[in-house]
Write a protein that holds these residues in place. Structure first.
Motif, PDB file in Angstrom:
ATOM      1  N   VAL A 125       2.645   2.517  22.530  1.00  0.00           N
ATOM      2  CA  VAL A 125       2.367   2.823  21.131  1.00  0.00           C
ATOM      3  C   VAL A 125       1.730   1.603  20.490  1.00  0.00           C
ATOM      4  N   GLY A 126       0.705   1.803  19.671  1.00  0.00           N
ATOM      5  CA  GLY A 126       0.046   0.706  18.974  1.00  0.00           C
ATOM      6  C   GLY A 126      -0.249   1.071  17.537  1.00  0.00           C
ATOM      7  N   TYR A 127      -0.490   0.057  16.698  1.00  0.00           N
ATOM      8  CA  TYR A 127      -0.737   0.276  15.286  1.00  0.00           C
ATOM      9  C   TYR A 127      -1.883  -0.613  14.814  1.00  0.00           C
ATOM     10  N   GLU A 128      -2.621  -0.134  13.836  1.00  0.00           N
ATOM     11  CA  GLU A 128      -3.574  -0.988  13.151  1.00  0.00           C
ATOM     12  C   GLU A 128      -3.720  -0.505  11.708  1.00  0.00           C
ATOM     13  N   SER A 129      -4.203  -1.409  10.872  1.00  0.00           N
ATOM     14  CA  SER A 129      -4.174  -1.142   9.444  1.00  0.00           C
ATOM     15  C   SER A 129      -5.259  -1.917   8.728  1.00  0.00           C
ATOM     16  N   GLU A 130      -5.544  -1.523   7.469  1.00  0.00           N
ATOM     17  CA  GLU A 130      -6.401  -2.342   6.617  1.00  0.00           C
ATOM     18  C   GLU A 130      -5.740  -3.686   6.347  1.00  0.00           C
ATOM     19  N   GLU A 131      -4.412  -3.730   6.432  1.00  0.00           N
ATOM     20  CA  GLU A 131      -3.677  -4.960   6.175  1.00  0.00           C
ATOM     21  C   GLU A 131      -3.704  -5.897   7.377  1.00  0.00           C
ATOM     22  N   PHE A 132      -3.744  -5.357   8.583  1.00  0.00           N
ATOM     23  CA  PHE A 132      -3.851  -6.177   9.785  1.00  0.00           C
ATOM     24  C   PHE A 132      -4.555  -5.362  10.857  1.00  0.00           C
ATOM     25  N   THR A 133      -5.366  -6.023  11.670  1.00  0.00           N
ATOM     26  CA  THR A 133      -6.122  -5.336  12.713  1.00  0.00           C
ATOM     27  C   THR A 133      -5.833  -5.991  14.056  1.00  0.00           C
ATOM     28  N   PRO A 134      -4.909  -5.445  14.828  1.00  0.00           N
ATOM     29  CA  PRO A 134      -4.616  -6.030  16.135  1.00  0.00           C
ATOM     30  C   PRO A 134      -5.738  -5.759  17.121  1.00  0.00           C
ATOM     31  N   GLU A 135      -5.891  -6.639  18.081  1.00  0.00           N
ATOM     32  CA  GLU A 135      -6.836  -6.421  19.164  1.00  0.00           C
ATOM     33  C   GLU A 135      -6.051  -5.924  20.372  1.00  0.00           C
ATOM     34  N   SER A 207      11.385 -12.751  -4.684  1.00  0.00           N
ATOM     35  CA  SER A 207      11.714 -13.445  -5.926  1.00  0.00           C
ATOM     36  C   SER A 207      13.095 -14.068  -5.850  1.00  0.00           C
ATOM     37  N   GLU A 208      13.175 -15.377  -6.159  1.00  0.00           N
ATOM     38  CA  GLU A 208      14.465 -16.041  -6.202  1.00  0.00           C
ATOM     39  C   GLU A 208      15.264 -15.601  -7.424  1.00  0.00           C
ATOM     40  N   GLU A 209      14.569 -15.224  -8.481  1.00  0.00           N
ATOM     41  CA  GLU A 209      15.256 -14.801  -9.704  1.00  0.00           C
ATOM     42  C   GLU A 209      16.060 -13.520  -9.466  1.00  0.00           C
ATOM     43  N   THR A 210      15.430 -12.546  -8.796  1.00  0.00           N
ATOM     44  CA  THR A 210      16.120 -11.279  -8.531  1.00  0.00           C
ATOM     45  C   THR A 210      16.841 -11.296  -7.190  1.00  0.00           C
ATOM     46  N   LYS A 211      16.604 -12.381  -6.415  1.00  0.00           N
ATOM     47  CA  LYS A 211      17.192 -12.496  -5.071  1.00  0.00           C
ATOM     48  C   LYS A 211      16.904 -11.253  -4.247  1.00  0.00           C
ATOM     49  N   GLY A 212      15.663 -10.843  -4.283  1.00  0.00           N
ATOM     50  CA  GLY A 212      15.297  -9.659  -3.521  1.00  0.00           C
ATOM     51  C   GLY A 212      13.800  -9.524  -3.349  1.00  0.00           C
ATOM     52  N   TRP A 213      13.420  -8.467  -2.608  1.00  0.00           N
ATOM     53  CA  TRP A 213      12.024  -8.153  -2.356  1.00  0.00           C
ATOM     54  C   TRP A 213      11.587  -7.022  -3.271  1.00  0.00           C
ATOM     55  N   SER A 214      10.339  -7.046  -3.654  1.00  0.00           N
ATOM     56  CA  SER A 214       9.789  -5.922  -4.409  1.00  0.00           C
ATOM     57  C   SER A 214       8.364  -5.672  -3.951  1.00  0.00           C
ATOM     58  N   VAL A 215       7.928  -4.428  -4.080  1.00  0.00           N
ATOM     59  CA  VAL A 215       6.576  -4.032  -3.692  1.00  0.00           C
ATOM     60  C   VAL A 215       5.860  -3.499  -4.911  1.00  0.00           C
ATOM     61  N   GLN A 216       4.642  -3.940  -5.094  1.00  0.00           N
ATOM     62  CA  GLN A 216       3.838  -3.478  -6.222  1.00  0.00           C
ATOM     63  C   GLN A 216       3.707  -1.959  -6.176  1.00  0.00           C
ATOM     64  N   GLN A 217       3.991  -1.308  -7.283  1.00  0.00           N
ATOM     65  CA  GLN A 217       3.924   0.148  -7.349  1.00  0.00           C
ATOM     66  C   GLN A 217       2.496   0.632  -7.097  1.00  0.00           C
ATOM     67  N   GLY A 218       2.359   1.648  -6.254  1.00  0.00           N
ATOM     68  CA  GLY A 218       1.063   2.258  -6.026  1.00  0.00           C
ATOM     69  C   GLY A 218       0.183   1.577  -5.003  1.00  0.00           C
ATOM     70  N   VAL A 219       0.699   0.571  -4.281  1.00  0.00           N
ATOM     71  CA  VAL A 219      -0.095  -0.056  -3.225  1.00  0.00           C
ATOM     72  C   VAL A 219      -0.511   1.011  -2.216  1.00  0.00           C
ATOM     73  N   GLU A 220      -1.788   0.989  -1.811  1.00  0.00           N
ATOM     74  CA  GLU A 220      -2.325   2.058  -0.966  1.00  0.00           C
ATOM     75  C   GLU A 220      -3.293   1.475   0.054  1.00  0.00           C
ATOM     76  N   TYR A 221      -3.182   1.916   1.274  1.00  0.00           N
ATOM     77  CA  TYR A 221      -4.086   1.457   2.335  1.00  0.00           C
ATOM     78  C   TYR A 221      -3.997   2.421   3.510  1.00  0.00           C
ATOM     79  N   GLU A 222      -4.963   2.310   4.421  1.00  0.00           N
ATOM     80  CA  GLU A 222      -4.976   3.170   5.600  1.00  0.00           C
ATOM     81  C   GLU A 222      -4.210   2.509   6.750  1.00  0.00           C
ATOM     82  N   PHE A 223      -3.518   3.344   7.520  1.00  0.00           N
ATOM     83  CA  PHE A 223      -2.707   2.866   8.636  1.00  0.00           C
ATOM     84  C   PHE A 223      -2.879   3.846   9.793  1.00  0.00           C
ATOM     85  N   THR A 224      -3.061   3.304  11.002  1.00  0.00           N
ATOM     86  CA  THR A 224      -3.321   4.142  12.179  1.00  0.00           C
ATOM     87  C   THR A 224      -2.224   3.954  13.214  1.00  0.00           C
ATOM     88  N   VAL A 225      -1.718   5.074  13.725  1.00  0.00           N
ATOM     89  CA  VAL A 225      -0.780   5.071  14.849  1.00  0.00           C
ATOM     90  C   VAL A 225      -1.530   5.563  16.079  1.00  0.00           C
TER      91      VAL A 225
END
Length: 270
Positions: A125-135, A207-225
């Motif tokens: 199984v392999g993956y590639e994305s607009e965020e990262f492109t493996p060779e 964020s150290e203030e919230t002591k947690g991770w957050s993701v920007q709402q509505g982030v969108e990109y293509e991902f291939t399996v």
């Protein structure tokens, strides 16, 4: 003589209309070499052959009288598996993700099905994305990591060293997919696949203030399996990934249960 052929895992069951005049069934491969054989008892309605090490192609099946080696009847059958990537989703889109189990929000859930008439195996199984492109090397083996620290998310290249998918329920590659079987597999090996590279443009924030991770709402990109199949070229499916209803959590992949990473078919994708 021959009523039908059907696989049960790697055993080929042959239905017989009659057993008159012969006492053996012999299978020959596409090169004309004997591949398997079995004796036939009088009034047998079915015989079975071991096809564990078969290769796809045309096979000749002969009903043979062993007393004089005469062929009473024969028929040819083309045996072809066909493992398809039916769909893939994130665990948040299925009923599999809860805060109580070991499956993460970002785990990739893929559905494969063998629509052919013979068994085969899912080999990688392999993956590639607009965020990262493996060779990917030949046969799906990942090349060493290449990381462009100054590039944009679209130009960033990254793979895991010797990446091997690991599935829930203790399944490991290669995975046998039998005739007519549909499997749902959850890759639990790398839970950062969907977030890899997103920290470059602050889509993912720690964020150290919230002591947690957050993701920007509505982030969108293509991902291939992509999947590798034992007897065929790779199959793939590209979908658009959209992060919705995201909260802040101590562990990025363990978001609230109402969080959603939605996927939708990309135009022109399989």
């Amino acid at each position: 003589m021959f009523n039908g052929f059907a696989f049960e895992e790697y055993t080929l069951n042959i239905s017989l209309a009659t057993t008159d005049g012969y006492d053996e069934i012999v299978a020959f491969d596409s090169d004309g070499k004997q591949f398997a054989s079995t004796s036939v008892t009088p009034s047998a309605g079915q015989v079975s052959l071991d096809f564990t090490d078969y290769s796809p192609g045309e096979y000749r099946f002969a009903a043979v009288n062993s007393d004089d080696d005469t062929v009473v009847s024969e028929v040819t059958e083309v045996l072809e598996p066909n493992i398809e990537l039916v769909d893939w989703q994130t665990a948040s889109e299925t009923d599999m993700y809860t805060s109580e189990n070991s499956i993460a929000l970002t785990d990739i859930v893929m559905t494969v099905e063998n629509t052919g008439n013979a068994p085969s195996k899912l080999t990688w199984v392999g993956y590639e994305s607009e965020e990262f492109t493996p060779e990917w090397a030949e046969e799906g083996t990942p090349e060493p990591v290449k990381l462009n620290q100054t590039g944009t998310p679209k130009s960033k290249e990254e793979t895991a060293f010797d990446y091997q998918a690991e599935f829930n329920s203790d399944r490991e590659l290669p995975v046998a997919v039998h005739v007519g079987e549909k499997l749902q597999l959850v890759d639990v090996n790398n839970r950062q696949l969907l977030t890899s590279g997103m920290d470059n443009d602050r889509s993912v924030v720690s964020s150290e203030e919230t002591k947690g991770w957050s993701v920007q709402q509505g982030v969108e990109y293509e991902f291939t399996v992509m999947i590798g199949r034992q007897y065929a070229e790779r199959d793939s499916m590209t979908k658009t990934v959209t992060w919705e209803n995201m909260g802040t959590s101590e562990i990025m992949t363990n978001q609230p249960e109402d969080s959603l990473i939605r996927t939708s078919k990309t135009e022109g994708s399989n």
